[in-house]
Write a protein that holds these residues in place. Structure first.
Motif, PDB file in Angstrom:
ATOM      1  N   TRP A   1       2.859  13.204   1.083  1.00 28.19           N
ATOM      2  CA  TRP A   1       4.095  12.537   1.459  1.00 28.19           C
ATOM      3  C   TRP A   1       4.269  12.576   2.969  1.00 28.19           C
ATOM      4  O   TRP A   1       3.966  13.583   3.620  1.00 28.19           O
ATOM      5  CB  TRP A   1       5.294  13.203   0.781  1.00 28.19           C
ATOM      6  CG  TRP A   1       5.411  12.870  -0.676  1.00 28.19           C
ATOM      7  CD1 TRP A   1       5.099  13.678  -1.730  1.00 28.19           C
ATOM      8  CD2 TRP A   1       5.865  11.635  -1.235  1.00 28.19           C
ATOM      9  NE1 TRP A   1       5.325  13.023  -2.917  1.00 28.19           N
ATOM     10  CE2 TRP A   1       5.807  11.768  -2.650  1.00 28.19           C
ATOM     11  CE3 TRP A   1       6.320  10.438  -0.700  1.00 28.19           C
ATOM     12  CZ2 TRP A   1       6.176  10.750  -3.519  1.00 28.19           C
ATOM     13  CZ3 TRP A   1       6.695   9.422  -1.566  1.00 28.19           C
ATOM     14  CH2 TRP A   1       6.635   9.574  -2.947  1.00 28.19           C
TER      15      TRP A   1
ATOM     16  N   CYS B   1       0.804  -1.218   0.000  1.00 25.21           N
ATOM     17  CA  CYS B   1       0.000   0.000   0.000  1.00 25.21           C
ATOM     18  C   CYS B   1       0.841   1.274   0.000  1.00 25.21           C
ATOM     19  O   CYS B   1       0.289   2.378   0.021  1.00 25.21           O
ATOM     20  CB  CYS B   1      -0.936   0.018   1.208  1.00 25.21           C
ATOM     21  SG  CYS B   1      -2.356  -1.099   1.043  1.00 25.21           S
TER      22      CYS B   1
ATOM     23  N   THR C   1       4.233   7.413   0.720  1.00 23.87           N
ATOM     24  CA  THR C   1       2.910   7.957   0.412  1.00 23.87           C
ATOM     25  C   THR C   1       1.997   6.807  -0.008  1.00 23.87           C
ATOM     26  O   THR C   1       2.368   5.636   0.073  1.00 23.87           O
ATOM     27  CB  THR C   1       2.993   9.029  -0.691  1.00 23.87           C
ATOM     28  OG1 THR C   1       1.705   9.651  -0.831  1.00 23.87           O
ATOM     29  CG2 THR C   1       3.404   8.426  -2.018  1.00 23.87           C
ATOM     30  N   ASP C   2       0.812   7.152  -0.473  1.00 27.26           N
ATOM     31  CA  ASP C   2      -0.182   6.139  -0.845  1.00 27.26           C
ATOM     32  C   ASP C   2       0.165   5.439  -2.159  1.00 27.26           C
ATOM     33  O   ASP C   2       0.752   6.025  -3.067  1.00 27.26           O
ATOM     34  CB  ASP C   2      -1.548   6.825  -0.976  1.00 27.26           C
ATOM     35  CG  ASP C   2      -2.614   5.882  -1.533  1.00 27.26           C
ATOM     36  OD1 ASP C   2      -2.801   4.806  -0.942  1.00 27.26           O
ATOM     37  OD2 ASP C   2      -3.224   6.223  -2.571  1.00 27.26           O
ATOM     38  N   ASN C   3      -0.235   4.162  -2.234  1.00 29.22           N
ATOM     39  CA  ASN C   3      -0.099   3.394  -3.476  1.00 29.22           C
ATOM     40  C   ASN C   3      -1.420   2.673  -3.749  1.00 29.22           C
ATOM     41  O   ASN C   3      -1.511   1.454  -3.753  1.00 29.22           O
ATOM     42  CB  ASN C   3       1.055   2.396  -3.369  1.00 29.22           C
ATOM     43  CG  ASN C   3       1.362   1.720  -4.686  1.00 29.22           C
ATOM     44  OD1 ASN C   3       1.241   2.326  -5.755  1.00 29.22           O
ATOM     45  ND2 ASN C   3       1.755   0.454  -4.629  1.00 29.22           N
ATOM     46  N   SER C   4      -2.466   3.470  -3.955  1.00 28.81           N
ATOM     47  CA  SER C   4      -3.811   2.975  -4.271  1.00 28.81           C
ATOM     48  C   SER C   4      -4.425   2.174  -3.129  1.00 28.81           C
ATOM     49  O   SER C   4      -5.036   1.114  -3.344  1.00 28.81           O
ATOM     50  CB  SER C   4      -3.768   2.125  -5.550  1.00 28.81           C
ATOM     51  OG  SER C   4      -3.263   2.882  -6.634  1.00 28.81           O
ATOM     52  N   CYS C   5      -4.282   2.673  -1.910  1.00 27.23           N
ATOM     53  CA  CYS C   5      -4.922   2.055  -0.734  1.00 27.23           C
ATOM     54  C   CYS C   5      -5.541   3.166   0.109  1.00 27.23           C
ATOM     55  O   CYS C   5      -5.597   4.326  -0.320  1.00 27.23           O
ATOM     56  CB  CYS C   5      -3.897   1.271   0.083  1.00 27.23           C
ATOM     57  SG  CYS C   5      -3.270  -0.219  -0.726  1.00 27.23           S
TER      58      CYS C   5
ATOM     59  N   ARG D   1       4.100   3.720  -1.525  1.00 27.03           N
ATOM     60  CA  ARG D   1       5.051   4.083  -2.572  1.00 27.03           C
ATOM     61  C   ARG D   1       6.082   5.003  -1.932  1.00 27.03           C
ATOM     62  O   ARG D   1       5.757   5.816  -1.056  1.00 27.03           O
ATOM     63  CB  ARG D   1       4.330   4.794  -3.723  1.00 27.03           C
ATOM     64  CG  ARG D   1       5.227   5.257  -4.845  1.00 27.03           C
ATOM     65  CD  ARG D   1       4.374   5.667  -6.056  1.00 27.03           C
ATOM     66  NE  ARG D   1       3.383   6.686  -5.704  1.00 27.03           N
ATOM     67  CZ  ARG D   1       3.593   7.995  -5.799  1.00 27.03           C
ATOM     68  NH1 ARG D   1       4.759   8.452  -6.230  1.00 27.03           N
ATOM     69  NH2 ARG D   1       2.636   8.851  -5.490  1.00 27.03           N
ATOM     70  N   TYR D   2       7.343   4.895  -2.395  1.00 28.16           N
ATOM     71  CA  TYR D   2       8.429   5.577  -1.690  1.00 28.16           C
ATOM     72  C   TYR D   2       9.176   6.546  -2.586  1.00 28.16           C
ATOM     73  O   TYR D   2       9.288   6.349  -3.801  1.00 28.16           O
ATOM     74  CB  TYR D   2       9.418   4.549  -1.131  1.00 28.16           C
ATOM     75  CG  TYR D   2       8.784   3.579  -0.169  1.00 28.16           C
ATOM     76  CD1 TYR D   2       8.609   3.898   1.174  1.00 28.16           C
ATOM     77  CD2 TYR D   2       8.328   2.335  -0.613  1.00 28.16           C
ATOM     78  CE1 TYR D   2       8.006   2.999   2.047  1.00 28.16           C
ATOM     79  CE2 TYR D   2       7.726   1.438   0.253  1.00 28.16           C
ATOM     80  CZ  TYR D   2       7.569   1.778   1.585  1.00 28.16           C
ATOM     81  OH  TYR D   2       6.979   0.895   2.451  1.00 28.16           O
TER      82      TYR D   2
ATOM     83  N   THR E   1       8.103   0.961  -5.364  1.00 22.23           N
ATOM     84  CA  THR E   1       7.066   0.217  -4.645  1.00 22.23           C
ATOM     85  C   THR E   1       7.639  -0.969  -3.870  1.00 22.23           C
ATOM     86  O   THR E   1       6.919  -1.609  -3.097  1.00 22.23           O
ATOM     87  CB  THR E   1       5.995  -0.288  -5.627  1.00 22.23           C
ATOM     88  OG1 THR E   1       6.619  -1.086  -6.647  1.00 22.23           O
ATOM     89  CG2 THR E   1       5.264   0.879  -6.268  1.00 22.23           C
TER      90      THR E   1
ATOM     91  N   SER F   1       9.051   6.666  -7.493  1.00 25.44           N
ATOM     92  CA  SER F   1       8.046   5.646  -7.804  1.00 25.44           C
ATOM     93  C   SER F   1       8.518   4.249  -7.406  1.00 25.44           C
ATOM     94  O   SER F   1       8.339   3.283  -8.149  1.00 25.44           O
ATOM     95  CB  SER F   1       7.698   5.690  -9.292  1.00 25.44           C
ATOM     96  OG  SER F   1       7.191   6.963  -9.646  1.00 25.44           O
TER      97      SER F   1
ATOM     98  N   THR G   1      -2.559  10.661   0.547  1.00 25.96           N
ATOM     99  CA  THR G   1      -1.817  10.918  -0.684  1.00 25.96           C
ATOM    100  C   THR G   1      -0.704  11.947  -0.476  1.00 25.96           C
ATOM    101  O   THR G   1       0.070  12.219  -1.398  1.00 25.96           O
ATOM    102  CB  THR G   1      -2.764  11.418  -1.784  1.00 25.96           C
ATOM    103  OG1 THR G   1      -3.472  12.575  -1.322  1.00 25.96           O
ATOM    104  CG2 THR G   1      -3.767  10.334  -2.157  1.00 25.96           C
TER     105      THR G   1
END
Length: 286
Positions: A198, A138, A188-192, A140-141, A166, A164, A196
């Motif tokens: 940071w 979930c 941050t968020d990765n589609s969970c 992203r870094y 993951t 980007s 959104t």
């Protein structure tokens, strides 16, 4: 009255379960205006009043701090009303989805492992700590790697950024043993159900120059070996000195060892011996 309601109402959740809500005093609010915050996480619940207010120089409430806030997939309802000289003022209401206002903690346990042979470094970390997200996918870094400037070696400061990522590792392929680097990471968020925005940066971790894996391992091995060798040498030297001192006789001090009486007796014995030798010589001549 218009302009008496609060403005710029903002809430932030940080360190997993702490929440701060702040606001500005209304434009037309007088010095004796006081505000009160109430909130709930379900329409079926009753509103709960703030227990720990933040105040300005006039003693007016301009914020509130909360502890043990549970995020999950909850929507919170906030109400701020107040009074002025016993008269009600405009109220303020806002609905907030809690996970959207969370400030993610830094990624955990950032480590760097460099190998001179491959001219690369493996950077690894663990996801930030949250109370409601269990899936590691979930996040992203963003990772930032900087090398420090060194005027003596004509090395300029440069940086590299990747946004980007993951996975929970990254291979830095531009490593040079002559340079000193630092790395920091945030999430941050990765589609969970994650904010959104940071999150916070991790504490920079430095690496490079003499901190290679082979060098570090060799140093860790060499230190105890040198210490053991030193102890063995000191023990051997101590035993040798003891044996040497036992074999070599100590010089005798005739003046110290003989008392006054012993000295007189020794003198008489020497006279008698001398006279006897003289008599023996005379008899042999006759």
């Amino acid at each position: 009255m218009n302009g008496t309601a609060i403005e710029n109402f903002v809430c932030v959740i940080f360190n997993v379960s702490f929440m701060n809500c702040t606001w500005h005093v209304g434009r037309t609010a007088s010095g004796d205006t006081q505000y009160f915050l109430y909130w709930r996480t379900s329409r079926k619940e009753d509103f709960t009043g703030c227990q720990n207010y933040i105040k300005d120089n006039c003693g007016r409430h301009t914020g509130c701090t909360f502890q043990n806030v549970t995020i999950e997939n909850k929507t919170a309802y906030f109400l701020v009303n107040g009074s002025r000289s016993g008269q009600n003022i405009q109220s303020y209401e806002k609905k907030i989805i809690l996970y959207k206002i969370e400030k993610l903690t830094p990624p955990l346990n950032v480590t760097v492992n460099c190998k001179e042979a491959s001219h690369g470094c493996e950077i690894r970390w663990q996801p930030p700590h949250t109370s409601h997200v269990k899936n590691h996918a979930c996040f992203r870094y963003e990772i930032v790697i900087e090398n420090k400037a060194d005027p003596k070696k004509n090395i300029k400061k440069t940086s590299k950024t990747e946004r980007s990522i993951t996975e929970h590792s990254y291979i830095f392929e531009s490593f040079s043993a002559e340079k000193r680097y630092s790395v920091k990471i945030r999430a941050t968020d990765n589609s969970c159900l994650v904010s959104t925005s940071w999150g916070e940066w991790s504490t920079p971790v430095e690496f490079g120059k003499e901190q290679l894996t082979s060098t570090s391992s060799y140093t860790l091995f060499l230190i105890p070996v040198l210490a053991a060798s030193l102890v063995l040498f000191l023990c051997t030297l101590s035993i040798y000195l003891k044996k040497t001192s036992a074999i070599v006789p100590q010089p005798r001090d005739p003046f110290h060892d003989l008392s006054a009486m012993d000295f007189q007796t020794e003198y008489k014995n020497q006279l008698i011996k001398h006279e006897t030798e003289e008599i023996t010589i005379i008899e042999e001549v006759t």
